[in-house]
Motif scaffolding. Structure first.
Motif, short mmCIF file in Angstrom:
data_model
loop_
_atom_site.label_atom_id
_atom_site.label_comp_id
_atom_site.label_asym_id
_atom_site.label_seq_id
_atom_site.Cartn_x
_atom_site.Cartn_y
_atom_site.Cartn_z
N VAL A 24 13.25 13.36 -2.67
CA VAL A 24 13.02 12.92 -1.18
C VAL A 24 11.91 13.75 -0.59
O VAL A 24 11.76 15.05 -0.89
CB VAL A 24 14.22 12.70 -0.29
CG1 VAL A 24 15.26 11.97 -0.93
CG2 VAL A 24 14.85 14.17 -0.14
N GLY A 25 11.04 13.28 0.43
CA GLY A 25 10.03 14.18 0.76
C GLY A 25 9.63 13.65 2.24
O GLY A 25 9.99 12.48 2.59
N PRO A 26 8.54 14.24 2.74
CA PRO A 26 7.90 13.41 3.73
C PRO A 26 7.40 12.07 3.47
O PRO A 26 6.58 12.12 2.53
CB PRO A 26 6.73 14.49 4.31
CG PRO A 26 7.18 15.74 3.73
CD PRO A 26 7.84 15.42 2.57
N PRO A 27 7.07 11.17 4.38
CA PRO A 27 6.84 10.04 4.12
C PRO A 27 5.49 9.90 3.62
O PRO A 27 4.34 10.38 4.45
CB PRO A 27 6.91 9.04 5.17
CG PRO A 27 7.22 9.91 6.23
CD PRO A 27 7.75 11.33 5.92
N ARG A 28 4.75 9.31 2.56
CA ARG A 28 3.70 9.18 2.12
C ARG A 28 2.76 8.05 3.10
O ARG A 28 1.72 8.20 3.18
CB ARG A 28 3.48 8.67 0.62
CG ARG A 28 3.81 9.75 -0.45
CD ARG A 28 3.28 10.85 -0.46
NE ARG A 28 1.79 10.76 -0.31
CZ ARG A 28 0.94 11.51 -0.29
NH1 ARG A 28 1.17 12.70 0.38
NH2 ARG A 28 -0.37 11.33 -0.13
N SER A 29 3.62 7.11 3.35
CA SER A 29 2.84 6.36 4.35
C SER A 29 2.33 7.04 5.62
O SER A 29 1.36 6.13 6.14
CB SER A 29 3.91 5.22 4.83
OG SER A 29 5.07 5.94 5.32
N ILE A 30 2.80 7.85 6.06
CA ILE A 30 2.24 8.56 7.17
C ILE A 30 1.26 9.79 6.78
O ILE A 30 0.27 9.86 7.49
CB ILE A 30 3.41 9.36 8.26
CG1 ILE A 30 4.19 7.96 8.68
CG2 ILE A 30 2.81 9.90 9.34
CD1 ILE A 30 5.27 8.44 9.50
N LEU A 31 1.82 10.65 5.71
CA LEU A 31 0.93 11.74 5.38
C LEU A 31 -0.30 11.10 4.80
O LEU A 31 -1.57 11.56 4.88
CB LEU A 31 1.67 12.52 4.35
CG LEU A 31 2.75 13.63 4.97
CD1 LEU A 31 3.23 14.27 3.89
CD2 LEU A 31 2.00 14.28 6.02
N GLY A 32 -0.40 9.87 4.05
CA GLY A 32 -1.50 9.41 3.58
C GLY A 32 -2.39 8.94 4.58
O GLY A 32 -3.62 8.68 4.29
N ALA A 33 -2.01 8.72 5.82
CA ALA A 33 -3.03 8.26 6.77
C ALA A 33 -3.68 9.60 7.50
O ALA A 33 -4.35 9.21 8.52
CB ALA A 33 -2.22 7.14 7.62
N ILE A 34 -3.08 10.79 7.18
CA ILE A 34 -3.64 11.78 8.00
C ILE A 34 -4.73 12.15 7.15
O ILE A 34 -4.76 12.86 5.94
CB ILE A 34 -2.57 12.88 8.10
CG1 ILE A 34 -1.68 12.25 8.83
CG2 ILE A 34 -3.14 14.00 8.72
CD1 ILE A 34 -0.31 13.39 9.11
N CYS A 35 -6.08 12.20 7.39
CA CYS A 35 -7.28 12.82 6.87
C CYS A 35 -7.96 13.84 7.92
O CYS A 35 -7.91 13.72 9.08
CB CYS A 35 -8.19 11.70 6.40
SG CYS A 35 -7.85 10.74 5.03
N PRO A 36 -8.70 14.43 7.24
CA PRO A 36 -9.60 15.79 8.03
C PRO A 36 -10.37 14.71 9.06
O PRO A 36 -11.01 14.03 8.84
CB PRO A 36 -10.33 16.31 7.12
CG PRO A 36 -9.94 16.23 5.85
CD PRO A 36 -8.94 14.81 5.70
N SER A 37 -10.21 15.27 10.34
CA SER A 37 -10.85 14.79 11.57
C SER A 37 -10.67 13.26 11.49
O SER A 37 -11.56 12.66 12.23
CB SER A 37 -12.24 15.19 11.50
OG SER A 37 -12.32 16.36 11.55
N ASP A 38 -9.66 12.69 11.07
CA ASP A 38 -9.70 10.97 10.88
C ASP A 38 -10.90 10.49 10.23
O ASP A 38 -11.43 9.66 10.73
CB ASP A 38 -9.30 10.54 12.29
CG ASP A 38 -8.53 9.23 12.29
OD1 ASP A 38 -8.06 8.84 11.25
OD2 ASP A 38 -8.88 8.30 13.30
N CYS A 39 -11.54 11.22 9.35
CA CYS A 39 -12.86 10.71 8.77
C CYS A 39 -13.98 10.49 9.75
O CYS A 39 -14.92 9.86 9.26
CB CYS A 39 -12.55 9.37 8.15
SG CYS A 39 -11.28 9.69 6.79
N SER A 40 -13.92 11.17 10.86
CA SER A 40 -14.96 11.19 11.99
C SER A 40 -15.42 9.94 12.33
O SER A 40 -16.63 9.40 12.85
CB SER A 40 -16.27 11.95 11.13
OG SER A 40 -15.70 13.25 11.13
N GLY A 41 -14.52 8.68 12.13
CA GLY A 41 -15.07 7.27 12.37
C GLY A 41 -15.88 6.81 11.45
O GLY A 41 -16.65 5.78 11.43
#
Length: 352
Positions: free
Chosen positions: A112-129
């Motif tokens: 078990v571990g932190p949910p990939r569904s959330i961590l996978g949505a966290i990117c540097p600077s939210d990809c700057s748009g």
């Protein structure tokens, strides 16, 4: 009793009044504009929506309130991006430390571990748009690059300097491998290139060469790339065998075509020369000796060794010269004696 407007002995009439930020800001940013930008970056961003299941509404509101204050104080809407990054950091910390959010991995090992569904949505600077966040990595839209898609590939990177004030000291650094170039907006890619034009360094200025080489650059950070200077393999030496400084004008390209401005890079040996990387000239030090192509301080024992060698060489050459002179004198004397002998024989023949 002192009057109301009199200063006490401890008062300082020159003390400046404290600045209190107001709306609108000096540049014209209103409170509504600031709040809208903070909500967009924090609550309504892709990463903000993903973290909404991890952070309480009150925690998100605190980030938005702090964001509005930062924009007011710094008079800059880009402060909202920094506030968003703080919210992301808090979201990641909660996910990694609070096991109640953990879930079983997709594998069959039962971990078990932190949910990939959330961590996978966290990117540097939210990809700057300028891209999409896929499994924690930004996939940039066309024309943008960098780990956070913030770099516009249609603009050349900016460079400020090479090495330390434009200099690379070969006695301290491995300049033969590369020279560091510092700037902004460098993108890690297979087409990141250095464009190198060799220059001839003199004691007053430099002369630009005719040819330019394009070589692959090595990405170090967003603000540093490393360029191999091919001219280093052709480094020449002076009459005493000491290495001569070499230089190059270097520009950087993220796409292999659109180049930045050029900066001067000089490779030199500080034991031999004093160089100015700003104006591009070098002069040989006057407080050194050169022995076997190496430069030494005058008080270095190597200088005495060099002097002794030259004394021995001078003595040998002097001895050889003296021997040659003696031989020449002997030959001259012998020739003169033979001449006199022939002259006497000739006179005797005439008398007979």
């Amino acid at each position: 009793m002192k009057r109301k407007h009199e200063y006490s002995e401890k008062s300082d009439p020159t003390e400046e009044r404290k600045w209190i930020p107001t709306w609108p800001t000096p540049s014209g940013i209103t409170e509504t504009q600031a709040n809208d930008e903070c909500v967009r970056q924090i609550r309504n961003s892709t990463v903000g929506k993903s973290c909404s299941s991890v952070l309480d509404d009150s925690e998100v509101d605190e980030h938005i309130d702090a964001c509005v204050i930062d924009i007011q104080v710094f008079d800059d809407l880009s402060q909202a991006k920094l506030s968003r990054d703080l919210m992301i950091a808090q979201c990641e910390e909660v996910l990694t430390k609070n096991s109640t959010f953990w879930e079983e991995s997709s594998g069959s090992d039962g971990t078990v571990g932190p949910p990939r569904s959330i961590l996978g949505a966290i990117c540097p600077s939210d990809c700057s748009g300028n891209g999409n966040c896929v499994d924690g990595t930004c996939t940039c839209s066309e024309g943008f690059g960098g780990t956070d898609c913030s770099t516009n590939l249609n603009e050349a990177p900016q460079i400020y300097r090479s090495g330390l004030k434009g200099l690379c000291d070969s006695s301290e650094e491995n300049c033969a491998d590369y020279v560091s170039i510092y700037g902004d907006n460098f993108v890690e890619s297979d087409i990141l290139t250095c464009h190198v034009t060799s220059v001839e360094i003199s004691d007053s200025d430099f002369t630009i060469g005719d040819s330019t080489e394009t070589v692959a650059a090595t990405y170090a950070t967003y603000e540093e790339v490393r360029c191999p200077l091919e001219v280093s393999s052709r480094r020449r030496r002076d009459a005493n065998g000491a290495p001569r400084p070499i230089g190059a004008l270097v520009s950087i390209s993220n796409d292999g075509t659109l180049e930045s401005a050029q900066v001067l890079a000089i490779i030199y040996d500080a034991n031999c020369d004093v160089c100015n990387g700003t104006h591009g000239f070098c002069s040989r030090r006057t407080d050194i000796c050169i022995v076997d192509g190496e430069c030494y301080e005058l008080d270095d024992p190597a200088c005495d060794k060099g002097s002794k060698i030259w004394i021995i060489v001078g003595a040998v050459l002097g001895s050889v010269f003296a021997i040659v002179v003696v031989v020449i004198i002997v030959i001259v004397v012998c020739v003169k004696k033979k001449g006199k002998k022939k002259a006497r024989v000739g006179s005797a023949d005439r008398l007979e």
